[in-house]
Design a protein around this motif. Structure first.
Motif, PDB file in Angstrom:
ATOM      1  N   UNK A 180       0.835  -1.208   0.000  1.00  0.00           N
ATOM      2  CA  UNK A 180       0.000   0.000   0.000  1.00  0.00           C
ATOM      3  C   UNK A 180       0.872   1.261   0.000  1.00  0.00           C
ATOM      4  N   UNK A 181       1.986   1.197   0.733  1.00  0.00           N
ATOM      5  CA  UNK A 181       2.912   2.331   0.731  1.00  0.00           C
ATOM      6  C   UNK A 181       3.489   2.534  -0.667  1.00  0.00           C
ATOM      7  N   UNK A 212       6.908  10.690   5.495  1.00  0.00           N
ATOM      8  CA  UNK A 212       7.347   9.584   6.338  1.00  0.00           C
ATOM      9  C   UNK A 212       6.124   8.921   7.008  1.00  0.00           C
ATOM     10  N   UNK A 213       5.081   9.726   7.255  1.00  0.00           N
ATOM     11  CA  UNK A 213       3.857   9.196   7.863  1.00  0.00           C
ATOM     12  C   UNK A 213       3.220   8.109   7.015  1.00  0.00           C
ATOM     13  N   UNK A 214       3.315   8.273   5.722  1.00  0.00           N
ATOM     14  CA  UNK A 214       2.765   7.261   4.813  1.00  0.00           C
ATOM     15  C   UNK A 214       3.572   5.962   4.934  1.00  0.00           C
ATOM     16  N   UNK A 215       4.861   6.134   5.177  1.00  0.00           N
ATOM     17  CA  UNK A 215       5.749   4.979   5.310  1.00  0.00           C
ATOM     18  C   UNK A 215       5.479   4.210   6.612  1.00  0.00           C
ATOM     19  N   UNK A 216       5.241   4.967   7.691  1.00  0.00           N
ATOM     20  CA  UNK A 216       5.051   4.312   8.994  1.00  0.00           C
ATOM     21  C   UNK A 216       3.572   3.991   9.272  1.00  0.00           C
ATOM     22  N   UNK A 273      -7.385  -5.994   0.912  1.00  0.00           N
ATOM     23  CA  UNK A 273      -6.228  -5.101   0.772  1.00  0.00           C
ATOM     24  C   UNK A 273      -5.477  -4.877   2.089  1.00  0.00           C
ATOM     25  N   UNK A 274      -6.073  -5.263   3.219  1.00  0.00           N
ATOM     26  CA  UNK A 274      -5.412  -5.028   4.514  1.00  0.00           C
ATOM     27  C   UNK A 274      -4.639  -6.239   5.029  1.00  0.00           C
TER      28      UNK A 274
END
Ligand code: TYM
Length: 329
Positions: free
Chosen positions: A105-106, A120-124, A146-147
């Motif tokens: 998803x990232x 970075x928030x999208x990464x974590x 998807x989860x």
């Protein structure tokens, strides 16, 4: 059990509803259930603050409107329970760059921003999701397909923490409903219906007006044949509509195939459109009524937050101790 939904659109769509939220309604009676509007996750795509506030209330109102009952489950907003961010930090310290980088998803979301530009928030993001789940010691997490990968990471992190610092977290299982685990975009039946990447024509929103819903279903992409038959490879559009109709009416797909034998796509699509309108109209009306009294809605969310904090606080106290933080005076 725990699950969450992002307030990143003005309404949930059919995929959110069938893949996740509808299961939540049934599970509130069989489980101790926590449902979270994940506003901390939503800020990873930097929404306008006014819009975020509005969408968070709309998301909460929709959850109550589909039938979540504050007497039988806990509905709350993620940012009201600071333990989510705190545990995410602890879990982030146990996560390798490699495993975080593998999250598809990232990769999908960051591709939209271009090399190096995604936050970075999208990464974590998946680490915060793990914190959401583990704080409540959830056994089960009802989600769409998807989860799945995020749930695997959650289990890995829980296991790692337990192994290194002592048994603390229960390992959660995803609960993925067959047949509705992935609802497809009406205009591109090879892609999932998605708040962030589908075109408006490809999405059916729960709060959408009947006229617009009907038009979109009638214009859904189908193949050039005329037989109403499930065939994922050759008839992905019709297969998607069959699954939707089956999920909303409770009629199995083979029975639907029989019912529409020899009738062509038009009659079938018309019935799907009516089924969707019938399912969504009462939810839209109840959502509008709930949104008309924001104070009451905020009060319900405050009650939910208090209950959530009691559980999250208990887990977090244990985590702080296991990690080796000094007791708070
Ligand atoms: P979100 O907000 O994208 O979607 C909410 C739920 O809807 C499901 N879903 C679908 N199911 C079937 N077909 C589709 N086309 C479809 N599109 C979405 C999602 O699988 C999800 O269950 N990361 C999560 C939010 C989250 C969360 C959590 C979930 C944050 N913390 C803790 C569970 C537990 C997300 O982005 O959901």
């Amino acid at each position: 059990m725990l699950s969450g939904i992002q307030p990143t659109a003005d309404s949930f769509h059919l995929g959110n509803y069938l893949g996740a939220v509808r299961q939540w309604v049934g599970m509130q009676d069989t489980h101790e259930a926590f449902y979270c509007v994940v506003d901390l996750h939503a800020i990873t795509v930097q929404p306008d603050p006014k819009e975020l506030r509005h969408r968070t209330r709309v998301a909460a109102a929709q959850l109550f409107a589909v039938g979540l009952d504050p007497e039988r489950c806990t509905v709350f907003v993620q940012s009201h329970v600071p333990e989510h961010s705190e545990l995410a930090w602890v879990l982030g310290s146990l996560t390798s760059m490699g495993e975080a980088s593998r999250m598809t998803q990232f990769k999908d979301k960051s591709a939209k921003y271009g090399e190096g530009a995604a936050g970075v928030g999208l990464f974590t993001y998946p680490i915060l999701q793990a914190a959401d789940i583990l704080l409540y010691q959830a056994h089960q997490v009802p989600v769409g397909a998807d989860q799945k990968q995020h749930l695997e990471l959650t289990r890995d992190l829980a296991q790692r923490f337990n192994h290194r610092l002592g048994q603390t977290f229960r390992l959660p299982e995803p609960f993925i409903m067959k047949g509705v685990e992935k609802i497809y975009d009406l205009q591109d039946p090879s892609a999932k219906m998605s708040k962030s990447s589908s075109s408006p024509q490809g999405i059916l929103d729960v709060l959408e007006q009947p006229g617009s819903l009907r038009k979109k279903v009638m214009r859904a992409i189908t193949d050039t044949g005329s037989e109403v038959k499930a065939d994922e490879a050759d008839k992905p559009g019709i297969t998607n509509l069959l699954r939707i109709q089956s999920a909303l009416t409770g009629v199995p797909v083979p029975d639907l195939e029989q019912r529409y034998a020899g009738q062509g796509y038009g009659a079938f699509k018309k019935d799907v459109a009516e089924t969707v309108v019938e399912a969504f109209t009462p939810i839209r009306e109840r959502t509008e009524a709930l949104l008309a009294d924001e104070d009451q809605l905020d009060r319900l969310l405050a009650i939910g937050a208090e209950r959530a904090r009691a559980v999250a606080g208990e887990t977090m106290a244990q985590v702080r101790d296991r990690v080796g933080f000094l007791p708070r005076g």
